[in-house]
Each structure stands twice: as structure tokens, then as C-alpha cells.
Motif scaffolding. Structure first.
Motif, short mmCIF file in Angstrom:
data_model
loop_
_atom_site.label_atom_id
_atom_site.label_comp_id
_atom_site.label_asym_id
_atom_site.label_seq_id
_atom_site.Cartn_x
_atom_site.Cartn_y
_atom_site.Cartn_z
N ALA A 1 57.80 -7.27 -172.27
CA ALA A 1 56.38 -6.95 -172.10
C ALA A 1 55.50 -7.90 -172.91
N GLY A 2 55.96 -8.32 -174.11
CA GLY A 2 55.19 -9.27 -174.91
C GLY A 2 55.05 -10.61 -174.23
N ALA A 3 56.17 -11.12 -173.67
CA ALA A 3 56.10 -12.39 -172.95
C ALA A 3 55.18 -12.29 -171.74
N PHE A 4 55.24 -11.17 -171.06
CA PHE A 4 54.37 -10.97 -169.89
C PHE A 4 52.91 -10.92 -170.32
N ALA A 5 52.64 -10.24 -171.44
CA ALA A 5 51.26 -10.14 -171.93
C ALA A 5 50.72 -11.51 -172.33
N VAL A 6 51.56 -12.34 -172.96
CA VAL A 6 51.12 -13.69 -173.33
C VAL A 6 50.76 -14.50 -172.09
N GLY A 7 51.59 -14.38 -171.05
CA GLY A 7 51.29 -15.10 -169.82
C GLY A 7 50.01 -14.64 -169.18
N HIS B 1 41.32 -8.71 -170.55
CA HIS B 1 41.56 -7.27 -170.51
C HIS B 1 42.87 -6.89 -169.82
N VAL B 2 43.37 -7.71 -168.93
CA VAL B 2 44.56 -7.33 -168.20
C VAL B 2 45.83 -7.53 -169.03
N ALA B 3 45.79 -8.30 -170.09
CA ALA B 3 47.00 -8.67 -170.83
C ALA B 3 47.72 -7.47 -171.44
#
Length: 410
Positions: free
Chosen positions: A31-37, A91-93
Motif C-alpha cells: 500500500a505504501g508503494a502504491f500511495a507513492v505512485g 488527495h487520492v494517494a
């Protein structure tokens, strides 16, 4: 298979899965990697500054404790998400991590708690975004439906898991009940065998007493005219009776050695496991078959059968006729054949029933344990028994009961 694996994953307790902490840590990393992207490429806010990145990390990191410390993890995540959005970062991160935390709360909490959390989260989120700007507030109000949907999904998964757990518990209880009932029926059958054995030994001891009296009479009445032949016959009869009783006792004790203490099966003389009376034999089969309307073929041979074998044959026929009448009705055709062949007594009972209760309006009866009792009865004389449906309909019970001496040399 994928379907079974998915059903198992959805139905098991989320707190009882193996490697729970490791799996949640892996989920937090993903989830962290996805949020960074999302933060790097999103266009619904500005790129996070160092404080924004720190807050985003704080929103994702609690996922590693989402199932072991659910509410503290949610509060820590929301404490970082609120200022992150207030600073108008992308906001989507943090949304994937936020939705996962909310789903976890809903799937592990009561519906009332889930509702309070949902109202609080939606209220805070919408309030913060309206503080940022009207457009952002309206957008937050529009996207709050995702929060509500995730909370409903988590609640439904909790209900589903509780339902699966109740089904499994009922199945385990039913299985334990069946096992206990089977053990009880087998114990009743063993006690019935014990009563039959008692009757057999009582009969043998009585015969030994009579024969001993005959021998004593021959010796004492007229010593000068001693009838040696009569005395020898009496002593030989005593020896034969002792051998027979000892052999019957040895074969039956093999089955009875695990009997529970005490005798609480039923009142004597009541028929069934608790009945008393003489040991049944093949002489009682014609009456038994006539009472059930069965066709009987009886060829016991000329030699005397061991009493335990005759009793076992009688009980097997009795139980088979009971099952035939129970499942096929009183008009069902039943054939009983008891024949002596190759040093064994062959018992075959066939019927033409359909295997269903004869009263269509009657509720379905639970499965019985008569076949288990018949197998115990056959095993008590070192015999075998098979019971199976016939290809053309009906049922067939076949037993082979050896007649050779059951006593083995020491």
C-alpha cells in the motif's frame, strides 16, 4: 482449486490466520508503494512536500498493526490523513490505506461501532475538505460513498464469517452426536451379548451340575455293580460341556473386554438390549419370520450348532427383518436363508424395499446403527457381515459365521 481457496479465505477468522503480522506488514509495504505512485502522478492536489511525505507515511504505516491493534491503528492513520488533506496534498494517494483500515474496523467490530466510525470519518473528512475549499468539500462529499461502501462490505464480511463459523460448529456438533450415538448403540449391543453369554454359561453350569449328579449317583448307589460305561459317558459329557462353555466365553470376551462399568441399558425382559430370558437359537427363527411375513429357508444340518453362533444368527436375522419392515413397509417381500455350508453358517436376508420409509407423510428418521450392531454380533463369533443395497432395488445382508471350535490351544 481457486473457488475453494477463495471461499476458505473469505470464510475463516481474520484473527486466526497464520503469519498474521507478517502478512499485514507486506500489505503495508505494498500500500505504501502504491500511495507513492499515486502521489507522484496524481493531479487532484499538489505534490507532497517533506511534511506531506511524512504524513503519507504515517497514514500507511499503521496497516502493519491493523488486525492486532485495530482501533489504535485507525486513529493513528486518521491523525495523519486529516492534516495531509488539509495541506491540499494529492488527495487520492492515502485513499487505499484509509479504505483498508476502515474495512478492517468494520469487519472486526459490531455494527453500532462501525456506524459511529463511519459517521465520524465522513464528517471529519468532509469538514476538512470544505475548510480547504468549496470545490474540494463537494468532491469529498461525492467520494464519501466509497467510505460507506467499504464499511458496508466489512460489515457483510463479518456477518458472513459468523455464519460460516456457526455452520461449522453445527456440523461438528452433529458429528460428535453421531459418534456418541454410535458408541452408545454399540455399547448396548455388547451388553446384550454379555446377557446372552450369561444365559449360555448359566445353562452350561446347570448341565454340568446335572451330569455330575449322574456320575455321583452311578458311583454311590451300587458300588458292587458299577456301570463304568455310564460313568464314562457322564464324565465325557461334563468335559464336552466345559470345553464348549470355555470356547464361547473366550470368543465373546474379545468383544466385551471394553464394556463400560455398570448396566444401565434397560430393564430386563423389555426386549432389545436389556432383555433377559433364554439364549435364542435357530429354533425360534420360524416364528420370527412368520411374524414379519418373510419367506424362510432353514438348513441347519444334523449336528448341534455352537450356542453363540445360533444366537448370533438369530440376532442378525431379527435386526435385518426389523430394518426391512421399517424401510420397506409391512408388505415388502423378504427372503431369509440360513444354511450350513463348509463348516460355516451362512445367513442371507434380502428384501425388495426401496430403502425409504414406507409412510410418505412421516418425517425422515435419523440414520440408525443396526448394521454396526450386527457386525459386532458377527465379530463376536469371529464371523463377517456385509450389508449393502441390491442393484435392482432393496437391501441385502449376508453373514458368514464359522462353526469350527473357537477355543485355541494355549
Amino acid at each position: 482449486r481457486p473457488g475453494e481457496w477463495l471461499a476458505d479465505v473469505l470464510g475463516r477468522d481474520p484473527l486466526a490466520v497464520p503469519r498474521l503480522r507478517r502478512n499485514d506488514a507486506v500489505l503495508a509495504a505494498v500500500a505504501g508503494a502504491f500511495a507513492v505512485g499515486l502521489a507522484a502522478f496524481a493531479k487532484d492536489g499538489r505534490q507532497p512536500d517533506p511534511i506531506g511525505w511524512l504524513l503519507l507515511t504515517g497514514a500507511v504505516l499503521p496497516l502493519a498493526w491493523r488486525r492486532t491493534h485495530t482501533f489504535p491503528a485507525m486513529l493513528a492513520g486518521m491523525a495523519c490523513v486529516a492534516p495531509y488533506h488539509a495541506m491540499d496534498n494529492a488527495h487520492v494517494a492515502p485513499m487505499p490505506a484509509t479504505l483498508i483500515l476502515l474495512y478492517t474496523v468494520a469487519s472486526l467490530s459490531r455494527p453500532r461501532t462501525t456506524a459511529v466510525v463511519g459517521v465520524g470519518i465522513v464528517g471529519v473528512a468532509v469538514g476538512v475538505m470544505f475548510a480547504v475549499g468549496m470545490h474540494q468539500g463537494i468532491e469529498a462529499l461525492r467520494t464519501s460513498g466509497w467510505i460507506v461502501a467499504v464499511l458496508f462490505l466489512g460489515s457483510e464480511m463479518r456477518v458472513h464469517r459468523r455464519y460460516i463459523a456457526s455452520v461449522i460448529a453445527r456440523a461438528e456438533h452433529a458429528e460428535r452426536t453421531r459418534e456418541q450415538e454410535a458408541a452408545r448403540r454399540v455399547a448396548e449391543e455388547r451388553i446384550r451379548i454379555a446377557r446372552d453369554l450369561h444365559d449360555l454359561l448359566a445353562h452350561s453350569i446347570t448341565v454340568i451340575g446335572v451330569q455330575t449328579s449322574v456320575a455321583s449317583h452311578v458311583l454311590t448307589v451300587d458300588p458292587d455293580r458299577l456301570d463304568r460305561a455310564a460313568l464314562a459317558r457322564a464324565l465325557e459329557d461334563i468335559a464336552d460341556t466345559c470345553r464348549t462353555a470355555r470356547g464361547e466365553l473366550r470368543t465373546t470376551l474379545t468383544v466385551l473386554r471394553t464394556d463400560p462399568p455398570g448396566d444401565t441399558v434397560g430393564p430386563p425382559g423389555a426386549g432389545g438390549p436389556g432383555r433377559g430370558g433364554p439364549l435364542p437359537d435357530l429354533a425360534a427363527l420360524p416364528g420370527l419370520a412368520a411374524a414379519s411375513g418373510a419367506a424362510l429357508t432353514l438348513c441347519p444340518g444334523d449336528d448341534r450348532l455352537p450356542p453363540a453362533v445360533a444366537a448370533a444368527a438369530y440376532r442378525i436375522v431379527q435386526e435385518s427383518l426389523t430394518n426391512a419392515v421399517r424401510h420397506g413397509g409391512t408388505g415388502v417381500r423378504v427372503d431369509v436363508a440360513v444354511e450350513r455350508r463348509d463348516d460355516a453358517l451362512h445367513v442371507v436376508v434380502t428384501d425388495e424395499g426401496d430403502g425409504a420409509p414406507h409412510d410418505p407423510a412421516a418425517p425422515a428418521a435419523p440414520p440408525g446403527f443396526g448394521i454396526a450392531g450386527m457386525r459386532e454380533r458377527a465379530r463376536s463369533v469371529r464371523g463377517t457381515l456385509s450389508a449393502e443395497p441390491r442393484p435392482g432395488g432393496g437391501f441385502r445382508v449376508a453373514a458368514v459365521l464359522p462353526l469350527q471350535p473357537t477355543e485355541t490351544p494355549e
